[in-house]
Each structure stands twice: as structure tokens, then as C-alpha cells.
Design a protein around this motif. Structure first.
Motif, short mmCIF file in Angstrom:
data_model
loop_
_atom_site.label_atom_id
_atom_site.label_comp_id
_atom_site.label_asym_id
_atom_site.label_seq_id
_atom_site.Cartn_x
_atom_site.Cartn_y
_atom_site.Cartn_z
N GLU A 1 -8.89 33.38 13.14
CA GLU A 1 -8.74 34.17 11.91
C GLU A 1 -7.27 34.45 11.62
O GLU A 1 -6.84 34.43 10.47
N ILE A 50 -4.82 32.58 12.19
CA ILE A 50 -4.17 31.38 11.65
C ILE A 50 -4.69 31.04 10.26
O ILE A 50 -3.94 30.64 9.38
N LEU A 51 -6.00 31.20 10.04
CA LEU A 51 -6.58 30.75 8.77
C LEU A 51 -6.43 31.77 7.63
O LEU A 51 -6.38 31.39 6.47
N PHE A 52 -6.39 33.04 7.99
CA PHE A 52 -6.39 34.06 6.93
C PHE A 52 -4.99 34.62 6.72
O PHE A 52 -4.19 34.65 7.65
N TYR A 56 -7.36 41.25 7.11
CA TYR A 56 -7.08 39.96 6.49
C TYR A 56 -7.62 39.92 5.07
O TYR A 56 -8.61 40.57 4.73
N GLN A 57 -6.94 39.09 4.28
CA GLN A 57 -7.43 38.80 2.94
C GLN A 57 -8.44 37.68 3.09
O GLN A 57 -8.07 36.52 3.16
N TYR A 83 -13.25 25.30 5.30
CA TYR A 83 -13.18 26.64 5.91
C TYR A 83 -14.48 26.97 6.64
O TYR A 83 -14.47 27.47 7.76
N LEU A 90 -14.62 27.77 10.64
CA LEU A 90 -15.08 29.08 11.10
C LEU A 90 -16.35 28.93 11.94
O LEU A 90 -16.64 29.77 12.79
N LEU A 95 -5.17 24.50 14.18
CA LEU A 95 -5.97 25.08 15.27
C LEU A 95 -6.04 24.12 16.45
O LEU A 95 -6.96 24.19 17.27
N ALA A 147 -15.07 34.11 11.99
CA ALA A 147 -15.10 32.93 12.85
C ALA A 147 -16.05 33.18 14.02
O ALA A 147 -16.06 34.27 14.56
#
Lengths: 490, 351
Positions: A277, A279-281, B3-4, B17, B21, B49, B187
Motif C-alpha cells: 500500500e 508503494i501503490l497509494f 492513503y488516498q 491495481y 492488491l 513491487l 492489499a
């Protein structure tokens, strides 16, 4: 006296071949005199020698070796015809600690699967390929293979392979030698004890390369198929020595093993939820509006349907994305739909944006358009029929000549592209000029004061989100936005 | 850390995505319009990742790499459109026979042949009926929004693993290309290590994955096992969204972009006082037979299939209700889209 078995069964083989259906569980399914058994044995011994049985993964082809999994006690998968190197790629990439062997015959490798094979070789996958060349399709009953010799009779070349119509035997090792990535390429045969000893050295090297993660190795084994070639063991050896070797010379074709360094294992995959999260968000904005925030202007009581059309490079699509993004951050349902494909490549660019408090049925706007922005004559003419009679039209006054329009239509011509190019020095920010024009046009058409200020804020946030990391870009786009507003007032 | 998680994404990006996740390790794909953004965002995001993106040499190469990755015990996916899916069918049949999970996204475009890149829904037969050889099925999710592209791709991994079979996310060029806001799910903690993976020691032997059953009785047993699994899925996994079906005389059936157009038409027709409803399959295998038959029992007089094909979904609707009610077709083909007006007119014609 102690007895030492020198050539016993490798422990990599199963003691009993229980996977083989039928009563015969101790012998291989291969025909008498076939070379597969010898090669299997060399591979089993090499895998045992290097102690990599546990992590060895074997890709069984379609062809005579389709049943290789009867014999080897290591991971195995039997795969579609010709696709072994692609499957091997998947295994090797998924589990870099695995030692992946792709084992293929001449039809599987050099005919139906030549592309998969060459591409894996060209990528330099960390796999070793054993290629069994016996000059025919054994499993299906001796048909012509890519390696069949000129004049050689098979069940599908009953008059002999004719080079004029069927070409020449495919020199696999030599073709692979044209590629840069492969590390080791050698062709061997199994006709004599000396040749088998050489084959053994090659097989060991191929397996050692796997263990040391050196990259792509290819070992072609010219192999006897006495049953399908309708020859005795002696005759088939003579055929290989005197005829096949003319087309398939034995020896090392390339050996870059010594100067090739072992590849390090790739960094471990990031799997922990918190790390993924992070890294992705992106971090949540501190000044973002609350979930129950609503703009109060009455124009938002119904769906707002916007069409934007112009030329590629004018930022038409990103203008639409920005508008949709602003709407999303103000808790609207939004949709953005581009024209894509050839239309895009032809130079024109167009997108539809819908901003709504309700569910948006279809993102495609052909009719009932509330607001249209056109920067080219083509776009104007194409989408004008869909604009409502009392709709709003913003157009680039230097590029667009207005036709006769319904009296109720509200039109605003601004020289946006030119303003961007001359006043701001970059046509790239034409879309922010247009956004400024749009802000002013909405203000003149019912956007209340609170929402006017909010539109400015939403634009600033969207620009920062998009260009925050690019020095100078935020300032330039804000300047362009202000220039657009000012141009409208003039 | 806050987080957004709300992002403006294309449907194609949202699928990536959803996959990441859900713990997808490797993406293998080949570019094709209108699905290319899936490969593009996979190329961008997977390496962040330390996961794997490979641009395969072909559609066939890509799906076979998926086979290898899944056999090695990792989550994997690929994506394509119509003609690319046609090329993958052999390997998908193998996946079904291996009883291995995999996720395949199909962003449909116009066919047959090279057709065009505009949206169609004419891959229904090849995806839903098992486009390769043998009697097999795949799970088929049919998202109609960008949010569902994310959620259903995520869910496809879970269900594919639960039933050990390939799962499709079947959508169209509009849903793939459009942008909407998406609330991204959390995730999942990745702890997937299937017992059946190749090389796992089972009863002292390294496991072998194969689809060969030389004895007809053995192959028949596999087929029976698969059919029993499909039957179970048909009993427990039907997934559907219903609108105004309770008092409806006419019920529309539509998925993907067509279901959104139908939903727009529905509001319009209801405002006119027409008793029309909508059944939107969220999955088309298993097919929502229960929902359709319950509509029949509740007195629906006619059905209208709204789809962008010559009439593929309509066959399953007729089969599901055993032709107890007339089923009519409202369609466009070749990349042309239906409008709300088209659908409204078709419904009015049925009264």
C-alpha cells in the motif's frame, strides 16, 4: 569383496515408474534403440551430480518425450505443443531459485514452437534447453520434421523431402548462434561411447550453467530413431554419422560460460500489505474536502455533460482528465471517455466528461451535450450536432469559424492556443488556458461565488497532483489558468 | 498512514491495481488495442513491487508463461482482446484440465477477423462456452464500471483459486478505456503456496502437473470431476444485480457497457410509467438462471437482451428460462454502440 555398481540407476529416477499406465513399471516407454533413454540418464546423473534435484523443474513437451514425467523425480509439467520455453520462462521468472529444464523434440522446438524457443533464447532466460533431433516426428509415426534431410522419405514426404518445396534442414544451433544472449550452445550425438561421453560433458555443463545461473544454454542431441526410420541400430548410427552430420556438424557452437558471471537472484517480491500500500497509494491530502462536501450551485443538480475536441498535442485528453479529477475530488461521480485508436493517430483528439451526483449510465456523449470545447474546425463540426440548443460552446477563435448557430446557444471564442504559445511560451499549457476560460464561462453562467473560489482551489489541487514533482510546471499551469480567465474577461 | 485510495483510473488500469492488491506476482502480456493499458500499467507497477512483467513474444507465449508461473505456485495473469483471446484458447483448455487458477482479462473489440478496435461484446461464445477443445468452463466476471474492473479482477484470483480453474474478466472497449473514480481495496497479505504446485513432494514423489490421461476411463473421470465442480459453481456462485424486477412486465438482460446503457433507458422508461426491469449478470458463468427464472415466476412477460453482438448472450437467456417467455434482441455490431434511445425504442416496441 564389496560390489560397486558403476552404472546403476540415478536416484533422480523413480525406482518404479508408477506413473506409467499398464503393467510395465520398470522400463521406459521409448522404442528399442531410441536416444531419449540415454539422454534422460545423462540428465538424471547431472542433476544428481550437482545436487539440484529438489529445485529442478522439468518442462515435458509434446512428442515422444511427452511421458518424461514417468521417470524423473523432480517437478514436472506437461505442456502444450511447442510452448515449453514459454512455460519455462513463466516458471523461471516466478521462482528464480528454480533450475528449469526445457526438453523438446524437433517438431516441438523447430516447427510449431520455434518462435517461443527463439524468443526465450533471445531474452536469455535462465533455462537449459535439451533439443532432441532425430530427423522425424517420432510420436505421430515418422512424419517429416524441420530436421528431415533432403531426399529423406517419411510418411509425409513419401517421395523424399524436396528442398525446392520443403526447404532444407533447420540448423537450430547455428540460428541461435546469431543471437547475443545465449551462453552455451553445443551439438552432440549418441552414436558411439566416445560421442556419449562428449554428450555427457555437454549435459553436465548445461546443468552446471543452471546451477550457477549463467543464462540460456542449448544442447542439441542428434539422436537415433531406428523404428521410425525403419533401420537397424547399426544402420541408424551410420545414417547419423554419414548423412545427418553433414547438415548437423557436432561440437561447441558457442561457449561463453567462463566469461559469463552468475546472475544474482532478483530482489524478493514485496508482499506485505503495508509495504504494497505504501508503494501503490499516495498520501492523502491534508486539505482535501470532507466526504459530505457538496458544491451548492444549481447547475450541479443535474448531470453536466462535457465534450472536448481538438488536435493531438493540445492537451485535449488531459484537459478532460483534469476536469474529471477535479469533479472526483469534490465527491461527484465522474466519467472520462476518450476516442481511441486510429482516430487518435489521425491527429484528432476527443474526450467526453460527465460530472454527476447520480450514477452515470453511459460515458459516451453523442447527444445532449451541455458544454463543448472545440479547438479545431473538424472537432466543432463533428460534435456540434450533439450540443444542446441552449448549450455552451467554447472555441478557439483563431482556428474555428462558427457556422450559423441556434440563438439560445452561448458561445465564447478565445484564442487559447495562441495565448499559450506566445504569452506563456508553450503550447503544452493550452489546456490550462482553456480551463481558465472554462472557469470564467461557468462563473458567467450560474456558478455561485463559493463554487467559483472552489473551482480555483480544485484546479490548483489537480495541477499540483499532476505536476507536483516537475519544477516550474505548477506555476506555469496556474499562470496559464489565470491567463485564460483574463482572456475571457477581455 | 492515511492513503488516498480513491483514484481516477481507466478500467484497464484498475484491473492491474486489483491484481496487485490481490497478490498477483507476474504479468505476461502482448499489446493489443483496446487492452494495451493493462500491459502498460503492469509494466509500470509490477516492478515497483519487485514483481515480474514480461512482454511476451505473442498471445500464445503470454498465456503459456502464465501456465509456468501458476505451476510454480504463484499468482499470474494476462490480458488481451478478441483475436488475442482466440490465440490463447488452447492453453486455457490446458489450464482447465490441469485444474490450475489463472486470471485472463478480455477487453472486447469488434470482430470477426481483424474487425476493428471499437467496443463489441462478441467474445461471449468463445469465453463463456469454453473456446478451446474439450468440455470445460471458466469463471466469467462481467464488470460494468471501472470500480468493478478493480474489484472483480481481485475477486477473480480468489475464486479461481477456490475452484482451481481459469477465471476471465470479460469486459469491453468502453469499460476498459473509460476513466472513473475507484475506491481501491486493501492489499491482501500474500500467503499463497498451493499444495498442487509442480515439484511439491506428495507421498514421497515430486508433483507432476499434466493433462494427459491415456486411459479413457481416467479421462472420463477427470471430465466427471470437472462437470461436478461446474455444477456446484452453478448452484452457489450465481451473481447478479436486479433493478425494478419485482413488478416488471418486460425485463432487460445486459452486461458490461450495455447494462449501463440499459440502466439509463430504464430510468427514462420508468418515468414514462412503463413496467420494465433489468437483470445485470455480474458473472455469466455461472449464468444467473435463478434470477431469470424467478423473474418468470413473478410474472415477467417478455425479456429483451441488450448486447453488442449478433445475439450471443440471448442464447443463454433462452436456455436458462427454457424458452418459457419470448426473448427479443436489441443489438448493434461492428463497434457501434447502443444509445439509451435505441433501448427505449426497443422496449416500447414490445408493449
Amino acid at each position: 569383496m564389496s560390489e560397486k555398481v558403476k552404472f546403476g540407476r540415478s536416484p533422480v529416477f523413480f525406482e518404479t515408474f508408477n506413473r506409467r499406465p499398464g503393467p510395465i513399471k520398470k522400463n521406459m516407454h521409448y522404442c528399442p534403440g531410441c536416444g531419449h533413454g540415454i539422454l534422460h540418464k545423462l540428465i538424471a546423473e547431472a542433476v544428481d551430480h550437482y545436487g539440484i534435484q529438489k529445485n529442478t523443474k522439468f518442462i515435458s513437451p509434446v512428442g515422444c518425450a511427452v511421458f518424461a514425467y514417468y521417470y524423473f523425480n523432480f517437478g514436472n509439467i506437461s505442456v502444450p505443443h511447442g510452448r515449453a520455453p514459454a512455460v519455462a520462462t513463466g516458471v523461471a521468472r516466478a521462482n528464480p531459485e528454480d533450475y528449469v529444464i526445457s526438453y523438446q523434440g524437433d517438431g516441438d522446438l523447430a516447427a510449431i514452437g520455434f518462435n517461443e524457443f527463439l524468443q526465450a533464447a533471445n531474452r536469455g532466460e535462465n533455462i537449459t534447453v535439451f533439443f532432441v533431433n532425430n530427423s522425424n516426428y517420432g510420436m505421430t509415426g515418422g512424419q517429416m520434421a524441420p530436421t528431415t534431410l533432403p531426399g529423406q522419405k517419411t510418411t509425409t514426404s513419401p517421395y523424399g523431402r524436396n528442398p525446392l518445396t520443403e526447404g532444407y534442414p533447420t540448423p537450430v544451433c547455428e540460428i541461435v548462434n546469431a543471437l547475443t544472449a545465449p551462453v552455451y550452445i553445443e551439438r552432440v550425438a549418441l552414436t558411439t561411447p566416445a560421442r556419449i561421453a562428449a554428450a555427457k560433458r555437454a549435459v553436465y555443463k548445461g546443468i552446471q550453467n543452471l546451477k550457477e545461473r549463467k543464462g540460456f544454454s542449448l544442447i542439441e542431441v542428434v539422436s537415433p530413431c531406428p523404428v521410425n526410420l525403419k533401420m537397424s541400430a547399426e544402420q541408424v548410427n551410420e545414417f547419423i554419422e554419414k548423412q545427418m552430420m553433414n547438415y548437423f556438424p557436432l561440437g561447441v557452437v558457442r561457449d561463453k560460460t567462463a566469461e559469463t558471471e552468475s546472475r544474482p537472484l532478483p530482489a524478493p517480491v514485496i508482499r506485505e500489505s503495508a509495504d504494497v500500500e505504501k508503494i501503490l497509494f499516495t498520501e492523502k491530502r491534508k486539505d482535501s474536502v470532507a466526504a459530505d462536501f457538496r458544491n451548492t450551485s444549481s447547475m450541479f443538480d443535474k448531470e453536466l455533460r462535457v465534450k472536448i475536441g481538438g488536435f493531438g498535442g493540445q492537451g485535449i485528453l488531459s484537459l478532460g482528465v483534469m476536469l474529471a479529477n477535479m469533479g472526483m475530488h469534490r465527491n461527484f461521480n465522474v466519467s472520462w471517455m476518450p476516442s481511441y485508436g486510429p482516430e487518435q493517430r489521425g491527429g484528432s483528439a476527443c474526450c467526453s466528461v460527465i460530472v454527476s451526483r447520480k450514477m452515470i449510465p453511459s460515458p459516451i456523449l453523442e447527444s445532449g451535450i451541455d458544454l463543448m470545447i472545440a479547438t479545431t474546425q473538424t472537432a466543432l463540426e463533428k460534435y456540434l450536432p450533439g450540443l444542446k440548443e441552449d448549450g455552451i460552446l467554447i472555441y478557439d477563435s483563431s482556428a474555428v469559424k462558427l457556422p450559423e448557430l441556434p440563438a439560445a446557444m452561448r458561445t465564447y471564442g478565445v484564442d487559447a492556443i495562441d495565448i499559450a504559445a506566445t504569452q506563456l511560451g508553450s503550447a503544452k499549457c493550452a489546456n490550462s488556458v482553456l480551463m481558465g476560460v472554462l472557469a470564467a464561462v461557468l462563473a458567467a453562467n450560474g456558478l455561485n461565488e463559493a463554487d467559483q473560489a472552489d473551482f480555483d482551489r480544485a484546479f490548483a489541487e489537480a495541477v499540483e497532483e499532476k505536476f507536483g514533482k516537475k519544477p516550474g510546471a505548477v506555476e506555469m499551469n496556474v499562470k496559464a489558468y489565470e491567463a485564460g480567465k483574463k482572456a475571457f474577461q477581455n | 498512514m492515511a492513503y488516498q485510495k480513491r483514484m481516477l483510473l481507466k478500467g484497464n488500469e484498475a484491473a492491474v491495481y486489483g491484481a496487485l492488491l490481490a497478490g498477483c506476482d507476474c504479468y505476461f502480456g502482448y499489446p493489443i488495442t483496446p487492452a494495451s493499458e493493462i500491459a502498460q500499467s503492469a509494466a509500470l507497477l509490477f516492478p515497483k513491487l519487485n514483481r515480474t512483467f514480461v512482454q511476451a513474444e505473442s498471445e500464445i507465449g503470454a498465456i503459456n508463461m502464465v501456465i509456468g508461473c501458476v505451476a510454480a505456485g504463484r499468482r499470474s495473469m494476462t490480458a488481451s482482446s478478441g483475436l488475442g483471446i482466440s490465440l490463447k484458447q488452447e492453453a486455457i483448455s490446458y489450464l482447465a484440465a490441469y485444474e490450475m487458477p489463472a486470471v485472463i482479462v478480455d477487453v472486447m473489440r469488434g470482430g470477426p477477423g481483424l474487425g476493428n478496435i471499437a467496443p463489441e461484446q462478441a467474445d461471449y461464445f468463445q469465453v463463456v462456452k469454453g473456446g478451446g477443445h474439450g468440455s470445460y468452463r471458466c469463471l466469467v466476471f462481467t464488470p460494468n464500471s471501472v470500480q468493478e474492473m478493480c474489484d472483480m479482477t481481485f475477486q477473480a484470483f480468489t475464486m479461481a483459486e477456490k475452484y482451481r480453474m481459469p477465471a476471465y474478466v470479460l469486459t469491453d472497449g468502453v469499460i476498459g478505456q473509460m476513466m472513473e473514480s475507484v475506491e481501491l481495496p486493501a492489499a491482501v497479505k500474500y500467503d499463497y503456496d498451493p499444495e498442487w504446485k509442480m515439484g511439491n513432494i506428495i507421498n514421497g514423489e515430486a508433483n507432476c502437473i499434466s493433462s494427459i490421461y491415456m486411459e479413457p476411463n481416467d479421462l472420463e473421470a477427470l471430465n466427471k470431476k470437472l462437470q461436478a465442480k461446474y455444477k456446484l459453481i452453478e448452484e452457489v456462485e450465481q451473481s447478479v444485480e436486479e433493478f425494478y424486477v419485482d413488478d416488471a412486465e418486460i425485463v432487460m438482460v445486459a452486461y458490461g457497457i450495455s447494462s449501463r446503457v440499459a440502466q439509463g433507458a430504464l430510468e427514462q422508461l420508468r418515468a414514462e410509467g412503463i413496467k420494465v426491469g433489468l437483470i445485470r449478470p455480474k458473472m455469466v458463468f455461472p449464468f444467473p438462471r435463478k434470477s431469470l427464472n424467478s423473474a418468470v415466476e413473478r410474472g415477467v412477460k417478455k425479456f429483451l437482451c441488450v448486447e453488442l453482438s449478433a445475439g450471443q448472450l440471448i442464447e443463454d437467456v433462452r436456455l436458462a428460462i427454457e424458452c418459457k417467455r419470448p426473448v427479443e434482441l436489441c443489438n448493434r455490431m461492428g463497434g457501434n454502440l447502443l444509445t439509451c434511445d435505441d433501448v427505449c425504442a426497443a422496449v416500447r416496441n414490445m408493449i
